[in-house]
Design a protein around this motif. Structure first.
Motif, PDB file in Angstrom:
ATOM      1  N   THR A 115      15.420  87.168  12.297  1.00  0.00           N
ATOM      2  CA  THR A 115      15.237  85.884  12.225  1.00  0.00           C
ATOM      3  C   THR A 115      16.070  85.322  13.466  1.00  0.00           C
ATOM      4  OG1 THR A 115      17.197  85.235  10.955  1.00  0.00           O
ATOM      5  CG2 THR A 115      15.406  85.690   9.708  1.00  0.00           C
ATOM      6  N   SER A 116      16.290  83.949  13.416  1.00  0.00           N
ATOM      7  CA  SER A 116      17.024  83.389  14.673  1.00  0.00           C
ATOM      8  C   SER A 116      18.594  83.432  14.364  1.00  0.00           C
ATOM      9  CB  SER A 116      16.948  81.743  14.775  1.00  0.00           C
ATOM     10  OG  SER A 116      17.058  81.113  13.340  1.00  0.00           O
ATOM     11  N   ALA A 133      19.132  82.582  18.480  1.00  0.00           N
ATOM     12  CA  ALA A 133      17.573  83.012  18.512  1.00  0.00           C
ATOM     13  C   ALA A 133      17.085  83.799  19.943  1.00  0.00           C
ATOM     14  CB  ALA A 133      16.386  81.852  18.552  1.00  0.00           C
ATOM     15  N   ARG A 134      17.698  83.450  20.804  1.00  0.00           N
ATOM     16  CA  ARG A 134      17.691  84.151  22.099  1.00  0.00           C
ATOM     17  C   ARG A 134      18.719  85.118  22.531  1.00  0.00           C
ATOM     18  NH1 ARG A 134      12.952  82.466  24.140  1.00  0.00           N
ATOM     19  NH2 ARG A 134      12.078  80.656  23.580  1.00  0.00           N
ATOM     20  N   ARG A 163       7.111  81.632  14.305  1.00  0.00           N
ATOM     21  CA  ARG A 163       6.786  81.100  15.552  1.00  0.00           C
ATOM     22  C   ARG A 163       5.295  80.593  15.688  1.00  0.00           C
ATOM     23  NH1 ARG A 163      10.913  84.268  19.502  1.00  0.00           N
ATOM     24  NH2 ARG A 163      12.617  83.803  18.204  1.00  0.00           N
TER      25      ARG A 163
END
Length: 224
Positions: free
Chosen positions: A10-11, A37-38, A124
């Motif tokens: 997940t994020s 998230a990134r 997404r």
């Protein structure tokens, strides 16, 4: 038994050190959980090392590793699974993969639900991943990837009393925690095979979608 639990489906980036007794529920000794998230690749190993330091153990003390296998987006999910596999290979430690939604459900159902529930996370592309569970947290259907409106329609045939996961609100059901997989839930899903000393199967990611990348076609001919 001392277990290292990881999830990047997940994020949220999650790592924890968990005691699994011979009977009873797993006990979290230390954990690190961050929204990013990134930043899965940047945060995961620091989280692992910080959780081990807080728990007062070294990586070589870990008896087993449990990692979430999704469903989740390609890049983030791969970070956790590859890290778990690399650690297992380096340490000679077995690595067990579990469905990340199962981990959310197992923790959510500790509240003793009166009926079925669903776990919903962000896929997404205006879609969600979801799976349905009984009151004990055992999966009945899924995981699936669909638009939220399609999920709401399907819930008419899967009556539920609650929803968990980071996108639980799209169902219109009462929302309960957790929003993302935690170390206790991850280890709880794998508890039976861990206690039995069963050899882990291959790690298989639950992407639920075909990859965007495709093999290039034949070169186009260019006329003079």
């Amino acid at each position: 038994m001392l277990v290292l639990a990881l999830d990047t489906s997940t994020s949220t980036v999650t790592a924890g050190v968990v005691d699994l007794p011979e009977s009873g529920a797993p006990v979290v000794r230390a954990q690190r959980v961050s929204a990013g998230a990134r930043k899965h690749g940047e945060l995961l190993m620091p989280h692992v090392l910080e959780a081990c330091a807080e728990a007062g153990v070294a990586l070589r003390d870990v008896d087993a590793i449990v990692t979430g296998t999704g469903p989740g987006p390609f890049t983030g999910l791969r970070v956790g699974m590859v890290t778990a596999a690399a650690l297992g290979d380096a340490l000679g430690t077995p690595v067990h993969g579990v469905c990340s939604h199962d981990a959310i459900a197992r923790e959510a159902c500790a509240t003793r639900l009166s009926g079925n529930m669903v776990v919903v996370t962000d896929a997404r592309r205006r879609e969600v991943y979801w799976a349905g569970y009984d009151a004990e947290g055992y999966r009945i259907t899924g995981p699936h990837v669909e638009a939220p409106a399609v999920l709401v329609e399907r819930l008419a045939g899967f009556p539920s009393v609650a929803a968990a996961g980071e996108q639980a609100a799209v169902t219109g059901l009462p929302v309960i925690g957790p929003a993302t997989p935690g170390p206790a839930g991850l280890v709880a899903v794998a508890a039976d095979v861990l206690r039995a000393g069963t050899d882990p199967g291959p790690l298989r990611p639950l992407y639920l979608r075909r990859p965007d990348a495709v093999e290039p076609g034949a070169r186009k001919r260019v006329s003079a």
